[in-house]
Design a protein around this motif. Structure first.
Motif, PDB file in Angstrom:
ATOM      1  N   ALA A   1      58.093  52.265  48.135  1.00  0.00           N
ATOM      2  CA  ALA A   1      59.125  51.830  48.975  1.00  0.00           C
ATOM      3  C   ALA A   1      59.657  52.681  50.263  1.00  0.00           C
ATOM      4  O   ALA A   1      59.763  52.187  51.301  1.00  0.00           O
ATOM      5  CB  ALA A   1      60.265  51.356  48.058  1.00  0.00           C
ATOM      6  N   TRP A   2      59.638  54.013  49.988  1.00  0.00           N
ATOM      7  CA  TRP A   2      59.950  54.970  50.887  1.00  0.00           C
ATOM      8  C   TRP A   2      59.085  55.106  52.076  1.00  0.00           C
ATOM      9  O   TRP A   2      59.390  55.335  53.104  1.00  0.00           O
ATOM     10  CB  TRP A   2      60.315  56.251  50.089  1.00  0.00           C
ATOM     11  N   GLU A   3      57.755  55.070  51.586  1.00  0.00           N
ATOM     12  CA  GLU A   3      56.741  55.204  52.658  1.00  0.00           C
ATOM     13  C   GLU A   3      56.667  54.065  53.444  1.00  0.00           C
ATOM     14  O   GLU A   3      56.492  54.163  54.832  1.00  0.00           O
ATOM     15  CB  GLU A   3      55.259  55.462  52.199  1.00  0.00           C
ATOM     16  N   SER A   4      57.039  52.861  53.117  1.00  0.00           N
ATOM     17  CA  SER A   4      57.037  51.525  53.716  1.00  0.00           C
ATOM     18  C   SER A   4      58.229  51.845  54.789  1.00  0.00           C
ATOM     19  O   SER A   4      58.474  51.294  55.871  1.00  0.00           O
ATOM     20  CB  SER A   4      57.140  50.385  52.807  1.00  0.00           C
ATOM     21  N   TRP A   5      59.378  52.286  54.252  1.00  0.00           N
ATOM     22  CA  TRP A   5      60.651  52.283  55.084  1.00  0.00           C
ATOM     23  C   TRP A   5      60.305  53.300  56.267  1.00  0.00           C
ATOM     24  O   TRP A   5      61.078  53.092  57.009  1.00  0.00           O
ATOM     25  CB  TRP A   5      61.698  52.840  53.929  1.00  0.00           C
ATOM     26  N   LYS A   6      59.681  54.366  55.800  1.00  0.00           N
ATOM     27  CA  LYS A   6      59.419  55.269  56.893  1.00  0.00           C
ATOM     28  C   LYS A   6      58.663  54.568  58.065  1.00  0.00           C
ATOM     29  O   LYS A   6      58.945  54.765  59.391  1.00  0.00           O
ATOM     30  CB  LYS A   6      58.624  56.427  56.399  1.00  0.00           C
ATOM     31  N   LEU A   7      57.725  53.622  57.692  1.00  0.00           N
ATOM     32  CA  LEU A   7      56.897  53.054  58.826  1.00  0.00           C
ATOM     33  C   LEU A   7      57.992  52.124  59.587  1.00  0.00           C
ATOM     34  O   LEU A   7      57.741  51.735  60.647  1.00  0.00           O
ATOM     35  CB  LEU A   7      55.780  52.279  58.116  1.00  0.00           C
ATOM     36  N   TYR A   8      58.777  51.517  58.799  1.00  0.00           N
ATOM     37  CA  TYR A   8      59.418  50.461  59.169  1.00  0.00           C
ATOM     38  C   TYR A   8      60.643  51.214  60.290  1.00  0.00           C
ATOM     39  O   TYR A   8      60.869  50.506  61.393  1.00  0.00           O
ATOM     40  CB  TYR A   8      60.372  50.064  58.044  1.00  0.00           C
ATOM     41  N   THR A   9      60.881  52.291  59.885  1.00  0.00           N
ATOM     42  CA  THR A   9      61.955  53.110  60.776  1.00  0.00           C
ATOM     43  C   THR A   9      61.257  53.710  61.932  1.00  0.00           C
ATOM     44  O   THR A   9      62.118  54.777  62.432  1.00  0.00           O
ATOM     45  CB  THR A   9      62.981  53.834  59.913  1.00  0.00           C
ATOM     46  N   GLY A  10      60.220  53.736  62.065  1.00  0.00           N
ATOM     47  CA  GLY A  10      59.559  54.352  63.149  1.00  0.00           C
ATOM     48  C   GLY A  10      59.014  56.035  62.752  1.00  0.00           C
ATOM     49  O   GLY A  10      58.651  56.663  63.908  1.00  0.00           O
ATOM     50  N   GLN A  11      59.185  56.093  61.553  1.00  0.00           N
ATOM     51  CA  GLN A  11      58.694  57.625  61.170  1.00  0.00           C
ATOM     52  C   GLN A  11      57.207  57.573  61.055  1.00  0.00           C
ATOM     53  O   GLN A  11      56.597  58.572  60.759  1.00  0.00           O
ATOM     54  CB  GLN A  11      59.405  57.922  60.107  1.00  0.00           C
ATOM     55  N   GLY A  12      56.567  56.496  61.172  1.00  0.00           N
ATOM     56  CA  GLY A  12      55.213  56.531  61.127  1.00  0.00           C
ATOM     57  C   GLY A  12      54.552  56.382  59.622  1.00  0.00           C
ATOM     58  O   GLY A  12      55.537  56.706  58.667  1.00  0.00           O
ATOM     59  N   TYR A  13      53.305  55.949  59.372  1.00  0.00           N
ATOM     60  CA  TYR A  13      52.854  55.995  57.986  1.00  0.00           C
ATOM     61  C   TYR A  13      51.337  56.562  58.358  1.00  0.00           C
ATOM     62  O   TYR A  13      50.502  56.210  59.211  1.00  0.00           O
ATOM     63  CB  TYR A  13      52.563  54.649  57.487  1.00  0.00           C
TER      64      TYR A  13
ATOM     65  N   PHE B   1      47.700  48.559  52.772  1.00  0.00           N
ATOM     66  CA  PHE B   1      48.030  47.090  52.936  1.00  0.00           C
ATOM     67  C   PHE B   1      49.556  47.057  52.368  1.00  0.00           C
ATOM     68  O   PHE B   1      50.164  46.466  53.183  1.00  0.00           O
ATOM     69  CB  PHE B   1      47.140  46.034  52.290  1.00  0.00           C
ATOM     70  N   LEU B   2      50.047  47.616  51.266  1.00  0.00           N
ATOM     71  CA  LEU B   2      51.263  47.265  50.759  1.00  0.00           C
ATOM     72  C   LEU B   2      52.295  48.034  51.817  1.00  0.00           C
ATOM     73  O   LEU B   2      53.392  47.325  51.608  1.00  0.00           O
ATOM     74  CB  LEU B   2      51.373  48.114  49.235  1.00  0.00           C
ATOM     75  N   TYR B   3      51.872  48.957  52.247  1.00  0.00           N
ATOM     76  CA  TYR B   3      53.130  49.835  53.077  1.00  0.00           C
ATOM     77  C   TYR B   3      53.367  48.752  54.362  1.00  0.00           C
ATOM     78  O   TYR B   3      54.400  48.603  54.699  1.00  0.00           O
ATOM     79  CB  TYR B   3      52.470  51.073  53.517  1.00  0.00           C
ATOM     80  N   HIS B   4      52.240  48.421  54.993  1.00  0.00           N
ATOM     81  CA  HIS B   4      52.425  47.656  56.161  1.00  0.00           C
ATOM     82  C   HIS B   4      53.137  46.171  55.834  1.00  0.00           C
ATOM     83  O   HIS B   4      54.115  45.919  56.619  1.00  0.00           O
ATOM     84  CB  HIS B   4      51.015  47.215  56.587  1.00  0.00           C
ATOM     85  N   LEU B   5      52.757  45.574  54.800  1.00  0.00           N
ATOM     86  CA  LEU B   5      53.410  44.249  54.135  1.00  0.00           C
ATOM     87  C   LEU B   5      55.039  44.615  54.080  1.00  0.00           C
ATOM     88  O   LEU B   5      55.615  43.767  54.650  1.00  0.00           O
ATOM     89  CB  LEU B   5      52.731  43.637  53.149  1.00  0.00           C
ATOM     90  N   THR B   6      55.097  45.408  53.336  1.00  0.00           N
ATOM     91  CA  THR B   6      56.489  45.879  52.898  1.00  0.00           C
ATOM     92  C   THR B   6      57.366  45.941  54.272  1.00  0.00           C
ATOM     93  O   THR B   6      58.531  45.566  54.126  1.00  0.00           O
ATOM     94  CB  THR B   6      56.657  46.981  51.807  1.00  0.00           C
ATOM     95  N   ALA B   7      56.611  47.047  55.089  1.00  0.00           N
ATOM     96  CA  ALA B   7      57.668  47.382  56.360  1.00  0.00           C
ATOM     97  C   ALA B   7      57.869  46.158  57.109  1.00  0.00           C
ATOM     98  O   ALA B   7      58.839  45.981  57.690  1.00  0.00           O
ATOM     99  CB  ALA B   7      56.755  48.200  57.081  1.00  0.00           C
ATOM    100  N   PHE B   8      56.768  45.033  57.279  1.00  0.00           N
ATOM    101  CA  PHE B   8      56.909  44.001  57.779  1.00  0.00           C
ATOM    102  C   PHE B   8      58.215  43.008  57.360  1.00  0.00           C
ATOM    103  O   PHE B   8      59.046  42.364  58.080  1.00  0.00           O
ATOM    104  CB  PHE B   8      55.816  43.093  57.839  1.00  0.00           C
TER     105      PHE B   8
ATOM    106  N   THR C   1      47.202  54.126  65.429  1.00  0.00           N
ATOM    107  CA  THR C   1      47.990  55.143  65.505  1.00  0.00           C
ATOM    108  C   THR C   1      47.907  56.340  65.015  1.00  0.00           C
ATOM    109  O   THR C   1      48.502  57.577  65.022  1.00  0.00           O
ATOM    110  CB  THR C   1      49.735  54.682  65.400  1.00  0.00           C
ATOM    111  N   ASN C   2      46.820  56.398  64.051  1.00  0.00           N
ATOM    112  CA  ASN C   2      46.396  57.618  63.161  1.00  0.00           C
ATOM    113  C   ASN C   2      44.964  57.543  63.099  1.00  0.00           C
ATOM    114  O   ASN C   2      44.446  57.074  62.049  1.00  0.00           O
ATOM    115  CB  ASN C   2      47.245  57.323  61.928  1.00  0.00           C
ATOM    116  N   GLY C   3      44.296  58.260  63.842  1.00  0.00           N
ATOM    117  CA  GLY C   3      42.971  58.206  63.994  1.00  0.00           C
ATOM    118  C   GLY C   3      42.403  58.621  62.469  1.00  0.00           C
ATOM    119  O   GLY C   3      41.320  58.435  62.411  1.00  0.00           O
TER     120      GLY C   3
END
Length: 1021
Positions: A54-66, A76-83, A305-307
């Motif tokens: 949940a927190w990693e998804s939240w970081k992606l959602y708040t612009g802190q990146g993943y 996949f789960l992180y991107h979906l949850t951030a969405f 965004t993350n090569g």
């Protein structure tokens, strides 16, 4: 399944409406599924892994990146949850919503398999997925398994469709679902391997039984296309195997050489995959590769965004998975998943076994290629009247489910890490396989139920089964007491009910044809097991959702964590109107607190210990860091104990033997015990309030903050509104050691002494020896070795140098004092183990002597720690006097350890468990004492030592507080320094302390296996 067989489920509900009872039943099941996956989704506390996701998804959602990290699984789960956060905001509910939707999506997949399952198979498969305890419970967690399994099922559908119709669109669906499977979770390596294995088997069967056996003839089979596409696409992701074969660690990114090796290996495997695919059909393969890599790269690089995500996914994912096999987290036995099946998933397991037998005997006529099927034969029937086993099914749907179920079960049982959520990987195909098999036992059942009173069996069979169980569970008694007569009457009643139920059952079955009777009994058994399964699913998902009595949980966050999070939010909003209250939490409680405190604007992370006195309103700390944190909190905080994570009790099934199994099933007590675990999830003598399999944490609330909260607790009424200052915190300062002697090979150094030449003697406790250095810490010599013979040592804690130059050692666990010459030659010794009631009765009895020191008259003083006394000897070991005795009165001692003698002859004693320093004159008469706000706990290593400088200032180590304290001769605190860590500003369990010939302070930094050197003036002297 015969298309002409129109059953009850196919009949329209209304004459002019196409909605059938099948649609009503399916709709009702789906409503239940949605409800059971989404209802009350926030009531259960977040566990360790959920907080990460949940927190990693939240970081992606708040612009802190993943940034993809194989440790935390696929992206996949992180991107979906951030969405979802972006759509609906972040909360405990939306954190789990994406995974719950994945759990719902899994249950829809049988509908896409209707052409191979049949309508009854779809309905029953969906029902089994709906009530599966593992699927229901784990669908309510934010985990990767749900979406990985969904994409695996989509991959299966694509494979089956391509085998049926051989259309390129389905090949592209295979490529897309395969890529999505790997973005779901690394378990897709196992599932993909199983699918490929079945396809290879099918291809070999078709080729060996075909008209031509040339290699060129392989291209005529759709299975060949699929094998090529799967191998060509997946081969690059298997490059970690190549790294392992050449002895290279695929997770080693530390050097450019390591990166180059992994990169070259990836390139070789990718080139091989491309060559295989292009040689087959370059146009189709390039489209498949474009779809596969387009999806894969987009997710693993977080949409470019993350090569490095491409490398960490393509190489690191499998590399990390392979490296974890030997870790065996949980250390579960090989039969762990069979325990899960026995406790929860017995229904689909029995159904899957039944389905496999049915398929082996009859086959499945629905497994046929639609290329040759006419429009009439392509109609999907409801259930078969007759089954003809095909010689070579071109669409091996049931074999694929059988392989997925019965290969993955032993593979996950063999894998090092076995956890309840991984059971989903074989339970899902098991449910679908069982649904297909159970669909075949419904022939004639509705007719038997409606026309031949088969419905009575749903009453008589359960009554009979329960009555028979009671016959064996509660045998009759020969006694005449009320309780014994009651037991006997109960047994007689059970006998009558069992006989009556059996009679009624037999009568009903006698009017039904054999096949109908057999199928009806099977349906009744299915219904009974389904009700029990639903009960267990509800218990695990709702009534015991975050309790360790639910065996499906593991390392589960306790309800306390959620309560504390809500309390902190309430405190902050009441005191500040927002979430700006300062909260500190340590790395022991980081998960799940980092998720719960994500919106607090003033948080501090404590790693090992604070860097100084805390001013936080609230401090959350786990047991591993609490001792190091408490010195920086002083007496300014209230403390409350909570539970962070707990585990289920596994002792009952670990190390199973034939005798242990017999004790469970062959004795009344054993049956009661095991049935309590199975039926009630109740563990004998293990209540939640005393649950020992738990990791606690403490919440410290600053007293002046608590005083503003009228309902915080009764203790606030006893404290002033403003907490008084704590001199231990006020006088604390960060001090840096001038040097560290860390090249001596020390192991848990303890007491120290300095001779007239400035040489330093160190009790190297962990190595059972004495280490001698010069004043600069250069090694001169060592003496002593482990053992109990004269001259040997067993964990020496103290050392002293006599005026004559002889060296005296407190040989702690040989319960004696030993004397050596200055160069380490053993001379003599005395002492033996024993406990004394009269402290003056003997000088030859010692119980764990810890420290020793010479007074100004040349007499030896020893802390006989276990006997709670100080013993005074002449230099030859002659007993002179003793002082102390168990207690807290003046002159009494509790766990005396460190000794120091001032230049004017006064003896200072670290009276550890009384938390004070006592001072005695040269006649051992006590004349002064002062309290020490330190030395917390009674641990084996919490043993403080003392030193006195030329001005009479007393230095004391605080092992549990990782600090040094300085007092003036009257006991006034002068200075405090030290903190947990291993740099020159930090200490870890400091014990021995001494002043050297240059006036420097030496501290034995025991847990860091070194000696730290401080300038006395800088240290406050």
């Amino acid at each position: 399944m015969n298309a002409d067989n129109t059953g009850f489920l196919d009949r329209p509900v209304f004459a002019k409406c196409k909605i059938t009872w099948w649609h009503i039943a399916y709709g009702a099941i789906m409503v239940f599924i949605v409800f059971s996956r989404l209802f009350d989704l926030t009531s259960r506390a977040y566990c360790h892994d959920e907080a990460i996701h949940a927190w990693e998804s939240w970081k992606l959602y708040t612009g802190q990146g993943y940034i993809h990290n194989p440790v935390y699984h696929s992206p996949f789960l992180y991107h979906l949850t951030a969405f979802i956060y972006w759509l609906f905001g972040d909360s405990d509910f939306t954190g789990r919503l994406g995974a719950a939707i994945g759990g719902i999506a899994i249950t829809v997949m049988p509908l896409l398999m209707q052409r191979w399952l049949g309508k009854r198979g779809v309905l029953l498969s969906t029902l089994l997925l709906a009530i599966s305890p593992v699927v229901m419970d784990r669908s309510r967690y934010i985990r990767h398994d749900q979406w990985a399994i969904f994409f695996n099922l989509l991959l299966l559908v694509g494979i089956m469709r391509y085998l049926s119709e051989r259309k390129p669109r389905d090949l592209y669906l295979v490529a897309a679902s395969l890529a999505l499977s790997f973005t779901g979770k690394e378990t897709s390596y196992i599932t993909g391997f199983i699918f490929g294995l079945v396809l290879v088997g099918l291809l070999l069967w078709q080729w060996l039984h075909g008209q031509s056996r040339s290699l060129r003839s392989l291209k005529q089979y759709a299975s060949f296309d699929l094998v090529v596409v799967l191998v060509g696409l997946v081969l690059p992701l298997a490059s970690a195997f190549g790294d392992k074969l050449i002895g290279h660690d695929p997770l080693d990114y530390s050097t450019s050489r390591s990166l180059a090796i992994s990169g070259v290996m990836l390139g070789v495997f990718m080139l091989a995959g491309m060559l295989i695919g292009v040689a087959w059909d370059w146009r189709k393969f390039l489209v498949c590769a474009g779809i596969f890599w387009g999806i894969y790269i987009a997710f693993f690089t977080t949409f470019f965004t993350n090569g490095q995500g491409f490398a960490s996914g393509a190489v690191g994912s499998l590399g990390y998975w392979l490296s974890q096999h030997g870790q065996k987290r949980g250390n579960q036995p090989w039969y762990y998943y069979f325990i899960i099946i026995w406790m929860y998933e017995f229904l689909p397991f029995i159904g899957a076994i039944t389905a496999s037998i049915i398929y082996a005997v009859r086959g499945n006529p629905l497994e046929r290629s639609l290329e040759t099927a006419s429009p009439v034969t392509a109609v999907v029937p409801s259930a078969p009247k007759q089954l003809a086993r095909p010689n070579s099914p071109s669409v091996p749907f049931i074999p694929m489910l059988m392989a997925w179920t019965f290969i993955s079960l032993p593979m996950y049982s063999w894998a090092g890490e076995k956890m309840p959520w991984l059971a989903m990987q074989f339970i899902v195909p098991m449910c679908i396989l069982a649904g297909w098999g159970l669909g075949h036992i419904w022939d004639g059942v509705w007719q038997a139920i409606r026309e031949k009173r088969g419905w009575i069996l749903f009453i008589s069979v359960p009554i009979t089964i329960y009555a028979v169980y009671r016959l064996f569970a509660q045998p009759p008694s020969n006694g005449m007491s009320t309780a014994e007569l009651s037991a006997t009457m109960g047994w007689i009643a059970a006998l009558l009910f069992s006989l009556g139920g059996a009679y009624v059952t037999a009568r009903v079955l006698s009017h039904i044809a054999y096949k109908q009777a057999r199928n009806t009994v099977a349906v009744v058994a299915f219904t009974i097991l389904a009700v029990i399964t639903l009960r267990f699913a509800w218990m695990a998902s709702f009534t015991m959702a975050d309790l360790p009595t639910a065996f499906i949980v593991y390392a589960q966050g306790t309800p306390d964590t959620r309560l504390v999070a809500h309390e902190l939010e309430d405190m902050s909003r009441r005191l500040y109107g927002d979430l700006s209250m300062k909260v500190s939490y340590d790395d022991d409680s980081f998960w799940p607190m980092v998720w719960y405190l994500r919106n607090f604007t003033n948080t501090e992370i404590i790693v090992d210990s604070p860097s100084g006195p805390s001013d936080s309103a609230v401090v959350l700390v786990g047991p591993s860091n609490e001792d190091a944190t408490k010195p920086f909190l002083g007496d300014r905080y209230y403390r409350r104990q909570y539970r962070l994570i707990w585990w289920p009790d596994e002792s009952w099934y670990r190390d199973l033997t034939a005798q242990k199994i017999w004790n469970y099933i062959g004795t009344a007590d054993g049956r009661d015990y095991i049935s309590d675990i199975w039926w009630n999830h109740k563990w004998e003598n293990l209540e939640l309030t005393q649950w020992s399999l738990v990791n606690p944490f403490a919440m410290y609330v600053r007293k002046d903050v608590a005083a503003q909260l009228w309902d915080f607790g009764a203790e606030t009424a006893l404290e002033p509104a403003e907490s008084s200052s704590d001199e231990y915190l006020t006088l604390w300062s960060s001090r840096t050691a001038a040097a560290a002697w860390d090249q001596l090979g020390l192991a848990a150094p303890r007491g120290m002494a300095v001779d007239k030449d400035g040489n330093v003697y160190i009790a190297d406790s962990g190595n059972n020896r004495i280490v001698v250095t010069d004043a600069d810490g250069k090694l001169l010599r060592t003496f002593g070795q482990g053992g109990s013979a004269p001259g040997d040592l067993n964990e020496p804690w103290g050392v002293a140098v006599a005026p004559s130059g002889d060296v005296y050692v407190a040989d702690t666990w040989n319960y004696r004092i030993q004397v050596y010459s200055a160069d380490g030659i053993f001379k003599f010794g005395w002492g033996g183990s024993g406990a004394l009631t009269d402290i003056n009765s003997s000088g030859d009895i010692l119980y764990g002597p810890r420290d020793l020191v010479f007074d100004t008259e040349g007499n030896l003083l020893v802390t006989d720690t276990g006997n709670k006394r100080i013993v005074k000897y002449a230099a030859d070991g002659t007993f002179i006097a003793a002082v102390g005795g168990e207690g807290s009165a003046i002159g009494q001692l509790r766990e005396p350890v460190g000794l120091a003698v001032s230049s004017d002859g006064y003896l200072y004693v670290a009276d550890t468990w009384n938390q004070r320093i006592q001072a005695f004159d040269n006649t051992l008469t006590q004349f002064n004492l002062w309290a020490v706000d330190a030395w917390l706990g009674s641990g084996i290593n919490n043993k403080p030592y003392l030193a006195v400088d030329g001005q009479g200032n007393v230095y004391a180590t605080d092992p549990s507080g990782n600090r040094v304290l300085e007092f003036n001769p009257s006991g006034q605190l002068l200075a405090v320094w030290g903190q947990a860590g291993n740099d020159l500003k930090s200490l870890s369990n400091p014990t021995g302390i001494a002043l050297d010939s240059r006036g420097r302070l030496l501290v034995a930094d025991s847990a860091n296996n070194r000696i730290l050197v401080y300038d006395v003036q800088a240290a406050g002297g």
